[in-house]
Design a protein around this motif. Structure first.
Motif, PDB file in Angstrom:
ATOM      1  N   ARG A 130       0.971  -1.013  -0.049  1.00 21.36           N
ATOM      2  CA  ARG A 130      -0.261  -0.015  -0.349  1.00 21.36           C
ATOM      3  C   ARG A 130       0.882   1.228   0.013  1.00 21.36           C
ATOM      4  NH1 ARG A 130      -4.710  -0.865   4.476  1.00 21.36           N
ATOM      5  NH2 ARG A 130      -4.540  -1.673   2.372  1.00 21.36           N
ATOM      6  N   GLY A 131       0.672   2.307  -0.940  1.00 19.75           N
ATOM      7  CA  GLY A 131       1.518   3.501  -0.981  1.00 19.75           C
ATOM      8  C   GLY A 131       2.636   3.071  -1.724  1.00 19.75           C
ATOM      9  N   ARG A 132       3.253   2.355  -1.949  1.00 21.99           N
ATOM     10  CA  ARG A 132       4.571   2.189  -2.323  1.00 21.99           C
ATOM     11  C   ARG A 132       4.509   1.804  -4.498  1.00 21.99           C
ATOM     12  NH1 ARG A 132       4.914  -0.882   2.675  1.00 21.99           N
ATOM     13  NH2 ARG A 132       7.173   0.770   3.816  1.00 21.99           N
ATOM     14  N   PRO A 133       5.719   1.993  -4.673  1.00 26.58           N
ATOM     15  CA  PRO A 133       5.603   2.094  -6.510  1.00 26.58           C
ATOM     16  C   PRO A 133       5.588   0.520  -6.236  1.00 26.58           C
ATOM     17  CG  PRO A 133       7.600   2.354  -5.791  1.00 26.58           C
ATOM     18  CD  PRO A 133       7.195   2.322  -3.710  1.00 26.58           C
ATOM     19  N   ASP A 134       5.361   0.336  -7.828  1.00 28.98           N
ATOM     20  CA  ASP A 134       4.910  -1.192  -8.174  1.00 28.98           C
ATOM     21  C   ASP A 134       5.892  -1.827  -8.162  1.00 28.98           C
ATOM     22  OD1 ASP A 134       2.462  -0.396  -9.472  1.00 28.98           O
ATOM     23  OD2 ASP A 134       2.818  -0.372 -11.105  1.00 28.98           O
ATOM     24  N   THR A 135       7.656  -1.853  -8.352  1.00 30.26           N
ATOM     25  CA  THR A 135       8.646  -2.630  -8.179  1.00 30.26           C
ATOM     26  C   THR A 135       9.261  -2.469  -6.841  1.00 30.26           C
ATOM     27  OG1 THR A 135      10.387  -1.151  -9.241  1.00 30.26           O
ATOM     28  CG2 THR A 135       9.402  -1.878 -11.019  1.00 30.26           C
ATOM     29  N   TRP A 136       8.219  -2.690  -5.577  1.00 27.45           N
ATOM     30  CA  TRP A 136       8.525  -2.385  -4.365  1.00 27.45           C
ATOM     31  C   TRP A 136       8.987  -4.214  -3.744  1.00 27.45           C
ATOM     32  CZ3 TRP A 136       6.542  -4.660   0.022  1.00 27.45           C
ATOM     33  CH2 TRP A 136       7.800  -4.380   1.312  1.00 27.45           C
ATOM     34  N   VAL A 137       8.034  -5.007  -4.268  1.00 31.20           N
ATOM     35  CA  VAL A 137       8.007  -6.233  -3.528  1.00 31.20           C
ATOM     36  C   VAL A 137       9.323  -6.841  -4.576  1.00 31.20           C
ATOM     37  CG1 VAL A 137       6.911  -8.903  -4.010  1.00 31.20           C
ATOM     38  CG2 VAL A 137       5.273  -6.416  -3.624  1.00 31.20           C
ATOM     39  N   TYR A 138       9.309  -6.339  -5.817  1.00 30.59           N
ATOM     40  CA  TYR A 138      10.497  -7.556  -6.819  1.00 30.59           C
ATOM     41  C   TYR A 138      11.704  -6.844  -5.871  1.00 30.59           C
ATOM     42  CZ  TYR A 138       6.501  -8.277  -9.232  1.00 30.59           C
ATOM     43  OH  TYR A 138       5.009  -9.128  -9.547  1.00 30.59           O
ATOM     44  N   ARG A 139      12.161  -5.792  -5.934  1.00 35.83           N
ATOM     45  CA  ARG A 139      12.993  -4.808  -4.843  1.00 35.83           C
ATOM     46  C   ARG A 139      13.290  -5.658  -3.817  1.00 35.83           C
ATOM     47  NH1 ARG A 139      13.276  -3.248  -9.779  1.00 35.83           N
ATOM     48  NH2 ARG A 139      13.750  -5.498  -9.476  1.00 35.83           N
ATOM     49  N   GLN A 140      12.519  -5.799  -2.948  1.00 38.73           N
ATOM     50  CA  GLN A 140      12.621  -6.170  -1.260  1.00 38.73           C
ATOM     51  C   GLN A 140      12.883  -7.827  -1.685  1.00 38.73           C
ATOM     52  OE1 GLN A 140      12.367  -4.860   0.835  1.00 38.73           O
ATOM     53  NE2 GLN A 140      12.636  -3.128   0.533  1.00 38.73           N
ATOM     54  N   MET A 141      12.362  -8.365  -3.009  1.00 44.56           N
ATOM     55  CA  MET A 141      13.376  -9.714  -2.404  1.00 44.56           C
ATOM     56  C   MET A 141      14.612  -9.800  -3.001  1.00 44.56           C
ATOM     57  SD  MET A 141       9.940 -12.072  -4.071  1.00 44.56           S
ATOM     58  CE  MET A 141      10.311 -11.845  -5.815  1.00 44.56           C
ATOM     59  N   GLN A 142      14.585  -8.932  -4.514  1.00 45.97           N
ATOM     60  CA  GLN A 142      16.506  -8.617  -4.799  1.00 45.97           C
ATOM     61  C   GLN A 142      17.487  -8.757  -3.629  1.00 45.97           C
ATOM     62  OE1 GLN A 142      16.661  -6.134  -8.020  1.00 45.97           O
ATOM     63  NE2 GLN A 142      17.706  -7.351  -8.721  1.00 45.97           N
ATOM     64  N   LEU A 143      16.101  -7.580  -2.497  1.00 43.61           N
ATOM     65  CA  LEU A 143      17.272  -7.261  -1.838  1.00 43.61           C
ATOM     66  C   LEU A 143      17.948  -8.267  -0.510  1.00 43.61           C
ATOM     67  CD1 LEU A 143      19.224  -5.166  -0.013  1.00 43.61           C
ATOM     68  CD2 LEU A 143      16.281  -4.240   1.057  1.00 43.61           C
ATOM     69  N   ALA A 144      16.277  -9.197  -0.107  1.00 45.21           N
ATOM     70  CA  ALA A 144      16.520 -10.151   0.134  1.00 45.21           C
ATOM     71  C   ALA A 144      17.988 -11.227   0.045  1.00 45.21           C
ATOM     72  CB  ALA A 144      15.627 -10.661   0.838  1.00 45.21           C
ATOM     73  N   LEU A 145      17.539 -11.346  -1.292  1.00 44.30           N
ATOM     74  CA  LEU A 145      18.302 -12.301  -2.120  1.00 44.30           C
ATOM     75  C   LEU A 145      19.945 -11.807  -1.604  1.00 44.30           C
ATOM     76  CD1 LEU A 145      17.502 -13.631  -5.161  1.00 44.30           C
ATOM     77  CD2 LEU A 145      18.531 -14.996  -3.209  1.00 44.30           C
ATOM     78  N   VAL A 146      20.607 -10.446  -2.501  1.00 45.45           N
ATOM     79  CA  VAL A 146      21.637 -10.079  -2.324  1.00 45.45           C
ATOM     80  C   VAL A 146      22.147  -9.537  -0.685  1.00 45.45           C
ATOM     81  CG1 VAL A 146      23.166  -7.556  -2.242  1.00 45.45           C
ATOM     82  CG2 VAL A 146      21.473  -8.273  -4.090  1.00 45.45           C
ATOM     83  N   ARG A 147      21.428 -10.011   0.355  1.00 40.63           N
ATOM     84  CA  ARG A 147      21.846  -9.562   1.881  1.00 40.63           C
ATOM     85  C   ARG A 147      22.405 -10.942   2.770  1.00 40.63           C
ATOM     86  NH1 ARG A 147      18.011  -5.083   4.686  1.00 40.63           N
ATOM     87  NH2 ARG A 147      19.798  -3.993   4.223  1.00 40.63           N
ATOM     88  N   HIS A 148      21.663 -12.312   1.984  1.00 39.48           N
ATOM     89  CA  HIS A 148      21.377 -14.097   2.557  1.00 39.48           C
ATOM     90  C   HIS A 148      21.876 -14.925   1.818  1.00 39.48           C
ATOM     91  CE1 HIS A 148      18.878 -11.878   5.466  1.00 39.48           C
ATOM     92  NE2 HIS A 148      18.166 -12.117   4.422  1.00 39.48           N
ATOM     93  N   VAL A 149      22.010 -14.623   0.734  1.00 40.99           N
ATOM     94  CA  VAL A 149      22.559 -15.797  -0.512  1.00 40.99           C
ATOM     95  C   VAL A 149      23.574 -15.168  -1.198  1.00 40.99           C
ATOM     96  CG1 VAL A 149      22.115 -17.315  -1.339  1.00 40.99           C
ATOM     97  CG2 VAL A 149      20.639 -16.899   0.235  1.00 40.99           C
ATOM     98  N   PRO A 150      24.502 -14.243  -0.965  1.00 42.73           N
ATOM     99  CA  PRO A 150      25.328 -13.578  -2.256  1.00 42.73           C
ATOM    100  C   PRO A 150      25.909 -14.237  -3.207  1.00 42.73           C
ATOM    101  CG  PRO A 150      26.108 -13.066  -0.189  1.00 42.73           C
ATOM    102  CD  PRO A 150      24.640 -14.382   0.108  1.00 42.73           C
ATOM    103  N   ALA A 151      25.792 -15.372  -3.186  1.00 42.65           N
ATOM    104  CA  ALA A 151      26.751 -16.627  -4.103  1.00 42.65           C
ATOM    105  C   ALA A 151      25.504 -16.427  -4.694  1.00 42.65           C
ATOM    106  CB  ALA A 151      26.829 -17.352  -3.526  1.00 42.65           C
TER     107      ALA A 151
END
Length: 126
Positions: free
Chosen positions: A84-105
């Motif tokens: 709610r109230g966030r850009p359309d790509t917010w969910v995808y950027r959050q998943m991408q950020l979680a991948l970068v932080r937890h599984v960098p390989a």
């Protein structure tokens, strides 16, 4: 006021022209299918051992169906509140950020992951 300019173009610019439509409970098609697949997999993880223990083989399909229904119901409520109230790509950027932080390989994303205050140092040009 006319909707056309002198050169024949429109005065307004549609804002959501290229975004995915919401098709079910606040989920777009990609989010719905991803949720459905993960929910069915979770239902199978529960249904297969239950079927093996009780010798009722219909529990496999029942577990998958129950997982799909519960998963879509819960995910539509949770994701709608999160988005709610966030850009359309917010969910995808959050998943991408979680991948970068937890599984960098696994991730080749080049995201800025620095935390802290940003400063701008300027120097005088003489």
């Amino acid at each position: 006021m006319t909707e056309l300019l002198d050169d024949g173009t429109l005065v307004f610019l549609p804002g959501r022209l290229n975004s995915q439509p919401v098709i079910m409970g606040g989920l777009t098609a990609d989010e719905m299918w991803t949720t459905l697949v993960l929910s069915i997999a979770a239902g199978l993880v529960v249904g297969i051992p239950a079927a093996l223990l009780t010798q009722i083989w219909a529990l496999i399909i029942a577990g998958a169906m129950l997982g799909a229904v519960l998963g879509l119901g819960i995910a539509s409520r949770v994701l709608r509140r999160m988005k709610r109230g966030r850009p359309d790509t917010w969910v995808y950027r959050q998943m991408q950020l979680a991948l970068v932080r937890h599984v960098p390989a696994w991730s080749n994303a080049r995201l800025i992951t620095r935390t802290g205050a940003w400063t701008c140092h300027r120097s005088e040009v003489k």
